[in-house]
Design a protein around this motif. Structure first.
Motif, PDB file in Angstrom:
ATOM      1  N   UNK A 116       0.838  -1.205   0.000  1.00 13.09           N
ATOM      2  CA  UNK A 116       0.000   0.000   0.000  1.00 13.09           C
ATOM      3  C   UNK A 116       0.872   1.254   0.000  1.00 13.09           C
ATOM      4  N   UNK A 117       1.950   1.223   0.767  1.00 15.52           N
ATOM      5  CA  UNK A 117       2.861   2.372   0.796  1.00 15.52           C
ATOM      6  C   UNK A 117       3.553   2.560  -0.551  1.00 15.52           C
ATOM      7  N   UNK A 118       3.936   1.451  -1.176  1.00 16.16           N
ATOM      8  CA  UNK A 118       4.576   1.544  -2.499  1.00 16.16           C
ATOM      9  C   UNK A 118       3.628   2.160  -3.517  1.00 16.16           C
ATOM     10  N   UNK A 119       2.370   1.746  -3.485  1.00 18.75           N
ATOM     11  CA  UNK A 119       1.390   2.296  -4.428  1.00 18.75           C
ATOM     12  C   UNK A 119       1.210   3.797  -4.215  1.00 18.75           C
ATOM     13  N   UNK A 138       2.035   6.700  -6.978  1.00 17.92           N
ATOM     14  CA  UNK A 138       1.043   7.696  -7.400  1.00 17.92           C
ATOM     15  C   UNK A 138       1.555   9.113  -7.167  1.00 17.92           C
ATOM     16  N   UNK A 139       2.257   9.304  -6.042  1.00 20.49           N
ATOM     17  CA  UNK A 139       2.781  10.637  -5.736  1.00 20.49           C
ATOM     18  C   UNK A 139       3.891  11.039  -6.697  1.00 20.49           C
ATOM     19  N   UNK A 140       4.605  10.036  -7.239  1.00 28.15           N
ATOM     20  CA  UNK A 140       5.722  10.331  -8.137  1.00 28.15           C
ATOM     21  C   UNK A 140       5.278  10.603  -9.568  1.00 28.15           C
TER      22      UNK A 140
END
Length: 243
Positions: free
Chosen positions: A231-234, A238-240
């Motif tokens: 979840x943190x990777x996703x 998305x933020x990148x």
């Protein structure tokens, strides 16, 4: 109660036999300093530790130890996905996973290549994660059973670190895309490993279906879905993304 005893009767002899074999193999291991030998040593040590904990978990189930069996999966699909990974049905899985060549990662890469060391580290990491995952279970280790929530170690970050690391190991160790004679062999190698990974995926899903009946696990699953490693990777991906 009958299903709980069926789990014990199936797994205790199996785990004990494998434990004896693992200890014998570990004692006979030739220790030397090389990445391949270190990986083999960690594999043997991790397997021995895994089987010791598993055997103890099945044998010493008690309220006094807070690891009694509280529920056993009663579905045929849950049992099938699980026992496929153990003898005698394990032979089917091994036959399907069998590669068309005998090349493994250490045949493909040489110590003079930087990728060799990276690959050795990744292979080693998979078994370290697998080993630590089993240690996190401790005496609550069991298949097809709910014996209380385990949310420490790698389980703080993902729901199935043991299955994930084990499957990553097989893909990294066998390097199915190396040593093949043609496209047909490549597809056979990939399909075999993909089938095994699918079995473990279904095994994870059937376990979750059983465990989601318990509020403690349901809350844990929701937390991992919200704040777990993936979840943190996703969120970071998305933020990148460019606006």
């Amino acid at each position: 109660l009958l299903l709980a005893w069926a789990v014990k009767l199936f797994f205790i002899p199996l785990m004990y036999t494998w434990l004896v074999m693992a200890v014998t193999s570990l004692l006979g291991l030739e220790w030397r300093w090389s990445p391949t030998a270190v990986v083999a040593g960690l594999f043997a040590f991790g397997l021995g530790a895994d089987l010791l904990i598993a055997t103890a978990g099945y044998v010493f189930a008690s309220r006094l130890l807070d690891n009694e069996v509280r529920s056993t999966d009663a579905t045929w699909l849950g049992w099938l996905c699980c026992v496929l990974c153990y003898p005698p049905l394990l032979a089917v899985l091994h036959a399907l996973r069998q590669q068309t060549d005998d090349v493994i990662w250490s045949d493909w890469l040489q110590p003079a290549e930087p990728l060799y060391w990276l690959w050795a580290a990744l292979v080693t990491l998979t078994w370290l994660v697998y080993w630590v995952s089993t240690m996190a279970f401790g005496l609550r280790f069991s298949n097809l059973s709910w014996r209380g929530l385990v949310d420490t170690g790698p389980y703080r970050y993902t729901r199935h670190p043991a299955y994930l690391s084990k499957n990553l190991y097989w893909w990294l160790h066998t390097v199915p895309f190396v040593g093949v004679a043609d496209a047909r062999d490549l597809m056979r190698n990939l399909a075999g490993l993909a089938f095994v990974s699918t079995v473990y995926y279904l095994r994870a899903k059937t376990e979750e279906r059983h465990l989601m009946a318990f509020p403690e696990y349901a809350a844990y699953a929701a937390r991992i879905a919200r704040d777990g490693w993936w979840a943190r990777c996703r969120r970071r991906l998305r933020a990148a993304r460019p606006a």
